[in-house]
Design a protein around this motif. Structure first.
Motif: not given
Length: 451
Positions: A190, A194, A200, A240
């Motif tokens: 994740y 980014k 996203s 997140g």
């Protein structure tokens, strides 16, 4: 401005460099920043001001699409901003509208504009639309990829950075596998996505397409800690949101290694608590990831939760009750569980036991007591209950001197499992069949006869 004050640097007479040298005054040339400093500054700017398209609300999308259709048909571009054109593109290329025949002229307009528009906000915005609407094998994805590939040299810094990390970006057949490989190789997929320019990671169509391969590649090793950590870093990132849409297959993959064997107790507890914290307890919530979940793997998790609830109850009573009758009673219930006689179990803690469990049994910080267990409210919260389903019977046992009560499951007076609140005195008064524990052999024989 009037009045005396400090003289600005620009108002002072300037002395030439040669004069400064001739007078022997020190002359300092300001050093240029290093490449590392420049790169860091650029990264900070991109993080604070991403050139992302403003995503319109679902209720506004049809109106935006229809407005663009009118403007294209009438070639009317009065009072419209680039940002609105880009937001309308999200609607035109979303799952509901990207194949609609009436919007074909609008899609063609966007493809033509990609080919001819000067570099800037529109072109970069359409890269975002491509990433968000990405769907393997779909015409709109192929057309957007082809148009954007031809303008790749004109894209802004964020997307040049993404193309450097993911050269296959505009090759729709190759990019999901390439992105899945990046995710698998990263310690924290994740955060890494980014960092390379996907602002996203969970919601973009491209990441969703890559996730399937990412999970499949990790699946054979999910009985090992490193692979589980990588998957949880993606599913429940530290910085997140928890992945919801599309998380079901990943949670199934976490449970699949244990379909035919049991993990160690510590791992079983860790996995079950992490799963229900992120995606709710399947005994209490039928929606979300549980609506289409594999029934066999759901049964694995329910079996774990039954064991865990019984163990929570037993550990609490063992630690807080000094009765010689409790250990054989505890062993009796756990043996029934291991013999697969107990189908379901649920705990309703009294207030004293809740405090003890929170302080001593649930130190991992992954358990929300208010969602994880019921409450027992009679007797000032001094009594806790273990509520079990054994075949077509509901069995209620309690700590201290509370009797064991047995109901038929279809008895309207029988307490239901998984309620938030219970009243032990009401259960006692409604019970058609009960027995104290003052003779363990007699009590255990009675239980077996009545279940």
């Amino acid at each position: 401005m009037t009045g005396a004050g400090p003289t600005s640097p620009d108002s002072r007479p300037r002395e030439s460099t040669r004069a400064m040298l001739n007078r022997g005054r020190p002359f300092r040339v300001r050093a240029l920043p290093s490449l590392k400093q420049v790169s860091r500054s650029v990264a900070e700017i991109l993080t604070r001001w991403p050139d992302a398209v403003r995503t319109p609300e679902d209720r506004d999308r049809e109106r935006l699409a229809k407005e663009m259709l009118r403007r294209v048909s009438e070639w009317d571009w009065t009072n419209i901003t680039t940002q609105r054109v880009n937001s309308a593109a999200v609607a035109v290329f979303d799952e509901e509208r990207r194949s609609r025949q009436d919007l074909f002229p609008v899609r063609e307009f966007y493809l033509t504009e990609i080919a001819t528009r000067e570099p800037g906000a529109f072109l970069d915005g359409m890269v975002g639309v491509y990433i968000e609407s990405f769907a393997p094998g779909r015409d709109h994805t192929r057309h957007l990829a082809k148009a954007l590939a031809e303008r790749s040299d004109d894209l802004g810094a964020r997307h040049r950075k993404l193309m450097a990390a993911l050269p296959e970006l505009f090759r729709p057949d190759a990019v999901p596998i390439a992105l899945a490989r990046i995710m698998r190789d990263a310690d924290d997929a994740y955060a890494h996505l980014k960092a390379i320019g996907l602002h996203s990671p969970h919601t973009s169509g491209l990441a969703k397409a890559a996730q399937k391969t990412f999970v499949e590649r990790l699946a054979p090793n999910l009985d090992k800690a490193e692979a589980r950590r990588k998957l949880f870093n993606w599913l429940t990132p530290e910085n997140g949101p928890v992945l919801q849409a599309g998380a079901g297959p990943a949670v199934e993959a976490l449970l699949a290694p244990w379909r035919e064997r049991n993990p160690p107790d510590s791992l079983r507890n860790e996995l079950s608590e992490a799963i229900i914290k992120a995606w709710n307890d399947p005994r209490l919530h039928a929606g979300g990831i549980w609506s289409g979940f594999d029934n066999g793997l759901r049964a694995v998790l329910l079996r774990w939760l039954t064991h865990q609830d019984m163990k929570f109850f037993c550990d609490m009573v063992t630690a807080t009750q000094n009765s010689p009758m409790w250990p054989p009673r505890r062993d009796f219930w756990l043996k029934l569980y291991h013999d697969r006689m107990i189908d379901e179990a649920w705990v309703a803690f009294g207030s004293d036991a809740r405090r003890y469990a929170q302080q001593n049994l649930l130190r991992g910080g992954k358990t929300d007591m208010n969602r994880r267990f019921g409450r027992q409210l009679d007797r000032g919260g001094s009594t806790s209950l273990l509520i079990m389903r054994i075949g077509n019977k509901i069995v209620v046992d309690g700590c201290h001197s509370y009797k064991t009560h047995i109901f038929r499951a279809d008895d309207r007076r029988a307490p239901k499992l998984y309620e938030r609140e219970y009243y032990c005195d009401d259960i006692m008064r409604a019970s058609p069949n009960s027995k104290p524990h003052n003779s363990i052999p007699s009590w255990s024989q009675w239980v077996l006869q009545h279940v």
